[in-house]
Design a protein around this motif. Structure first.
Motif, PDB file in Angstrom:
ATOM      1  N   LYS A 105       0.834  -1.198   0.000  1.00 52.50           N
ATOM      2  CA  LYS A 105       0.000   0.000   0.000  1.00 52.50           C
ATOM      3  C   LYS A 105       0.871   1.251   0.000  1.00 52.50           C
ATOM      4  O   LYS A 105       0.647   2.190  -0.751  1.00 52.50           O
ATOM      5  CB  LYS A 105      -0.888   0.021   1.249  1.00 52.50           C
ATOM      6  N   TYR A 134     -11.576   9.983  -3.180  1.00 47.90           N
ATOM      7  CA  TYR A 134     -11.811   8.585  -2.796  1.00 47.90           C
ATOM      8  C   TYR A 134     -10.593   7.939  -2.129  1.00 47.90           C
ATOM      9  O   TYR A 134     -10.697   7.399  -1.030  1.00 47.90           O
ATOM     10  CB  TYR A 134     -12.237   7.763  -4.015  1.00 47.90           C
ATOM     11  N   GLY A 135      -9.451   8.014  -2.803  1.00 47.33           N
ATOM     12  CA  GLY A 135      -8.250   7.359  -2.278  1.00 47.33           C
ATOM     13  C   GLY A 135      -7.875   7.869  -0.897  1.00 47.33           C
ATOM     14  O   GLY A 135      -7.768   7.091   0.057  1.00 47.33           O
ATOM     15  N   VAL A 138     -10.257   6.685   1.795  1.00 52.13           N
ATOM     16  CA  VAL A 138     -10.058   5.280   2.164  1.00 52.13           C
ATOM     17  C   VAL A 138      -8.970   5.170   3.225  1.00 52.13           C
ATOM     18  O   VAL A 138      -9.035   4.334   4.122  1.00 52.13           O
ATOM     19  CB  VAL A 138      -9.697   4.460   0.909  1.00 52.13           C
ATOM     20  N   HIS A 139      -7.995   6.063   3.125  1.00 51.82           N
ATOM     21  CA  HIS A 139      -6.906   6.024   4.089  1.00 51.82           C
ATOM     22  C   HIS A 139      -7.177   6.902   5.305  1.00 51.82           C
ATOM     23  O   HIS A 139      -6.265   7.193   6.072  1.00 51.82           O
ATOM     24  CB  HIS A 139      -5.596   6.447   3.416  1.00 51.82           C
ATOM     25  N   ARG A 182      -6.291  13.330  -9.456  1.00 51.46           N
ATOM     26  CA  ARG A 182      -6.440  12.138  -8.618  1.00 51.46           C
ATOM     27  C   ARG A 182      -5.078  11.501  -8.349  1.00 51.46           C
ATOM     28  O   ARG A 182      -4.798  11.058  -7.234  1.00 51.46           O
ATOM     29  CB  ARG A 182      -7.352  11.112  -9.292  1.00 51.46           C
ATOM     30  N   PHE A 186      -2.229  11.618  -3.606  1.00 49.00           N
ATOM     31  CA  PHE A 186      -1.419  10.932  -2.614  1.00 49.00           C
ATOM     32  C   PHE A 186      -0.031  11.541  -2.504  1.00 49.00           C
ATOM     33  O   PHE A 186       0.821  10.980  -1.845  1.00 49.00           O
ATOM     34  CB  PHE A 186      -1.272   9.461  -2.974  1.00 49.00           C
TER      35      PHE A 186
END
Lengths: 352, 297
Positions: A105, A134-135, A138-139, A182, A186
Motif C-alpha cells: 500500500k 476517494y483514495g 479510504v486512508h 487524482r 497521494f
C-alpha cells in the motif's frame, strides 16, 4: 500523515539525490496462450522479456515503441497492477518484491498512474471531487474533500464549477486533468503516464503537457512517460527508452537518442516521424511489415527480419545492450555497434 | 521544443446549466418517453386497484350465488360479469391482482438480491471461483424455466410459499449471469485499476466503484423478469401448484373459468387479458428504462 499531503511537500528522499528513484531489473511477463483446451503444447506471448532500466529522481523517462511492444505491460508491472513472472523493482534503494500488505500500500501511494482513456478511468457514478477524494478518504484523511478542491484548482479546473460535476459532462482534456489531480492526491513521487495525452487533440495535448511540466517542477515528481508519439516524448522526456517486442533495444538521454540513434530500429522510428517541413516530406515508409509474432520471436536479434543491415550473426547471437561512448548513458543493442561481433558492417557503422 | 510551449493554461470554461446526477438525467429522459409513461400509468392503475381492493371492490370476492353463475359482462350489479360460482368477477380480479403481483415481484426481488451478490463475487474474484460458480449455475440453464419451475414447485409441494421459492430458484441463475458479465466488464475498466493504485481494499472498491455500475444494468434485466415471473406464477396456480381455491389469483381463475370458455368466452378470457396487459406493461417500461440509462458517453 497530513503533513505528507500538503500541496508542496518536502521530498521524503531516502537514498539521496544520486540514488535512482526506480530501478527495474530483468522484468519478465509471459502471457500463456491456449489455442484450445486440448492443446498440449503451452505457448507464451513474451510481452515483456528481460527489461532493465532506471529512472533518476526528478527526471522523465519516455518509453517508446510500436503497439504491442510491451510498453503498457511494463507500466502495469511496475505499478504492480499485475504480478511479474520475474524481475526486481527497487524503489529509492528499497526492493519492492518483498512488499506485501501494508508495505505494498505504501509503495502504491508513492506511485500513481494516469491512464490513456480519460473516460474509462473515471467512475461515471461519482462526481469528480468524490473521485479525487476517494483514495485519501479510504486512508482516513479527514481533509480529503478540501484537498480535492485544491487539487482541482491546481490542475486548472475551477472547483466551484467542477467539483460537483460528473465525468460525462466534461471534455476529454478536462477529464484528463481530473485524472492527473487524482494521481496527485497521494503526493506520489513517481507518476506513470500511460499514453496520457494520446487521446487528446493537439492544442489540448499541449496544455496538458505544460501542466505536467509545471507539476513536475513544483512537486519534484518523476515521470515514466509511455507514448508512441515521438514529438511528445521529445518535448517531455529527459531520457528515452526504445522497446521492441518486449525488450529494450536502445536507451539514453533524449538529445543523444534523437540526434545520434544507434539502433537501426530507432533510426527507422525517427525517420517515420512526419516532417514539419513540407519541402522535406518523408516519401517511403522506412519500415516494412509488422513486428514478428511475439509467441515465437526470431532467434538472436528480434529485429533482424525487418532490419536492412541483417546478417548471419544477427540470427545466431543476441546483441547485448552496450554503452555507445564512455559514460554517455547511451545504450544500444545492435551488432553494428560492436566491432567484435563479427558483423561485416560493424566498423563503418560505429558511432563516434 | 525545449522551452514551454507558448500556450496559456486557460481556466476551462464553466458549463452554464447546473450539474445533474446520473439518475436525474435518466428520469428526465424517461419523462419524455410516451411509451414509458403510458406503461407506468397502466401499471399504476393495476397496482392501485389491487392494493386498495378491500376498499374499492364493489362486492365480496368470496360470496357465491348459484343463480347468478356466469353472467355476461355488463350485467346489472356485476360490471364484468360473474364466474362459475356466481362471484363478482371485477372484485375477484382486483383482489386476485394482490397475489398475482406479489408472486410476480417477490421472486424477482429475492433473485435480484441473491443473484447480484453471487454474480458480483464471481465476476470480481474471477478465475477458478468464477468458473466453479458459473458451471454449477449452467446446470439450471439446461432446463427451460417453465419446466424448472414446475419441477421444483412439484418437488416442494403445492402452496404459495413453495412456488415463491421455486420461482426465485428459477431466476437466480439468470440474474447471476447478467451480474457476473457486467462485473467482469466493469472490473477491467481503468477506474478500478486507479482505485487499486490508491491502495483501497477489495470491499471498498466493490462498494464504491463496482456496485453502483453493476446494479443499474442488473436492475433493468430484473424488471424484464417481472412479466415472466407473473406468467410463471399464474402457470403454477393454473396447474394447481400455487395458490389454492377459493383464493382469487389470476392464473387460478383462468383455470377455473376454463370450463366456461364456450358459454361465456369474454368473462373467461378476462384474467388472461390482465396477465397479458400487466406483463406487457412491465416489459415496455423495462425497455424504456434500459434505453434511458444509455446516456453515458
Amino acid at each position: 500523515m497530513n503533513a505528507a499531503l500538503a500541496p508542496t511537500p518536502a521530498p521524503h528522499d531516502m537514498g539521496g539525490p544520486a540514488q535512482p528513484l526506480l530501478i527495474v531489473r530483468d522484468l519478465k511477463k509471459h502471457f500463456p496462450v491456449r489455442s484450445s483446451p486440448l492443446d498440449r503444447e503451452r505457448k507464451f506471448v513474451h510481452a515483456v522479456d528481460g527489461v532493465n532500466f532506471s529512472v533518476p529522481k526528478g527526471k522523465t523517462l519516455g518509453i517508446v515503441g510500436e503497439s504491442g511492444c510491451g510498453k503498457s505491460t511494463t507500466a502495469r508491472l511496475v505499478a504492480r497492477l499485475m504480478p511479474a513472472d520475474a524481475g526486481e523493482l527497487i524503489f529509492d534503494g528499497e526492493g519492492v518484491e518483498e512488499f506485501r500488505g501494508l508495505r505494498l500500500k505504501e509503495f502504491r501511494r508513492n506511485l500513481q498512474m494516469v491512464f490513456q482513456d480519460s473516460f474509462a478511468s473515471l467512475n461515471p457514478r461519482l462526481t469528480i471531487a468524490e473521485t479525487i477524494a476517494y483514495g485519501p478518504r479510504v486512508h482516513g484523511i479527514a481533509r480529503a474533500d478540501h484537498q480535492a478542491r485544491e487539487l482541482l484548482d491546481r490542475v486548472g479546473l475551477d472547483p466551484s464549477h467542477f467539483a460537483g460535476r460528473y465525468p460525462h459532462e466534461l471534455s476529454g482534456g478536462q477529464r484528463q486533468r481530473v485524472n492527473i489531480a487524482r494521481a496527485l492526491a497521494f503526493d506520489p513521487r513517481l507518476v506513470i503516464l500511460d499514453e496520457a495525452v494520446a487521446a487528446l487533440d493537439k492544442s489540448v495535448q499541449a496544455q496538458v503537457l505544460n501542466l505536467l511540466q509545471e507539476l513536475k517542477a513544483e512537486r519534484q515528481l518523476t515521470y515514466l512517460f509511455i507514448s508512441h508519439d515521438l514529438h511528445v516524448v521529445h518535448y517531455l522526456s529527459d531520457y528515452v527508452m526504445v522497446m521492441y517486442l518486449g525488450q529494450v533495444i536502445e536507451s539514453g538521454p533524449v538529445e543523444r537518442i534523437y540526434g545520434h540513434p544507434a539502433h537501426p530500429y530507432t533510426r527507422a522510428l525517427l525517420s517515420a516521424v512526419p516532417s514539419m517541413d513540407p519541402e522535406h516530406r518523408t516519401q517511403a515508409s522506412p519500415l516494412a511489415g509488422d513486428p514478428p509474432n511475439p509467441i515465437n520471436p526470431p532467434s538472436g536479434c528480434r529485429f533482424r527480419d525487418r532490419c536492412p543491415h541483417a546478417h548471419a550473426v544477427c540470427a545466431s547471437a543476441t546483441p547485448a545492450l552496450r554503452d555507445m561512448g564512455r559514460h554517455s548513458e547511451h545504450l544500444a543493442a545492435c551488432h553494428l555497434n560492436d566491432p567484435a561481433s563479427g558483423h561485416p558492417e560493424a566498423h563503418q557503422e560505429q558511432r563516434p | 521544443m525545449s522551452a514551454t510551449l507558448p500556450l496559456p493554461l486557460p481556466a476551462a470554461a464553466a458549463p452554464a446549466q447546473p450539474s445533474r446526477s446520473y439518475w436525474t438525467v435518466v428520469w428526465r429522459q424517461l419523462r419524455r418517453d410516451p411509451m414509458a409513461m403510458a406503461s407506468a400509468a397502466v401499471l399504476l392503475l393495476i397496482v392501485g386497484a389491487a392494493v386498495f381492493a378491500p376498499w374499492l371492490a364493489p362486492a365480496d370476492p368470496y360470496k357465491a350465488s348459484m343463480i347468478k353463475r356466469l353472467l355476461p359482462i355488463g350485467s346489472p350489479g356485476f360490471l364484468l360479469g360473474t364466474d362459475e360460482l356466481g362471484r363478482d368477477l371485477l372484485s375477484r380480479l382486483m383482489h386476485g391482482g394482490r397475489l398475482s403481483l406479489l408472486m410476480g415481484v417477490v421472486p424477482v426481488l429475492a433473485a435480484f438480491g441473491i443473484g447480484t451478490t453471487i454474480g458480483l463475487l464471481a465476476g470480481y474474484v474471477g478465475g477458478r471461483v468464477n468458473m466453479a460458480i458459473m458451471r454449477v449455475l449452467d446446470i439450471f440453464y439446461a432446463f427451460p424455466s417453465v419446466l424448472l419451475a414446475v419441477a421444483i414447485s412439484g418437488a416442494l409441494g403445492p402452496g404459495m410459499s413453495n412456488s415463491l421459492i421455486a420461482l426465485t430458484l428459477v431466476f437466480v441463475p439468470q440474474v447471476v449471469r447478467v451480474a457476473e458479465s457486467v462485473t467482469t466488464q466493469v472490473r477491467q475498466l481503468d477506474y478500478i485499476e486507479a482505485a487499486r493504485m490508491s491502495g483501497a481494499g477489495a470491499f471498498s472498491i466493490i462498494r464504491t466503484h463496482v456496485l453502483g455500475n453493476v446494479l443499474g444494468p442488473v436492475f433493468v434485466y430484473a424488471t424484464g423478469l417481472l412479466s415472466v415471473s407473473m406468467i410463471l406464477a399464474s402457470g403454477l396456480s393454473f396447474l394447481g401448484l400455487g395458490v389454492k381455491p377459493p383464493e382469487p389469483e389470476w392464473g387460478l381463475m383462468l383455470n377455473t373459468l376454463r370450463s366456461a370458455i364456450y358459454s361465456n368466452p369474454w368473462v373467461a378470457a378476462l384474467p388472461g387479458v390482465l396477465i397479458f396487459v400487466t406483463s406487457i406493461a412491465f416489459n415496455l417500461l423495462a425497455d424504456s428504462v434500459r434505453s434511458a440509462m444509455d446516456i453515458r458517453k
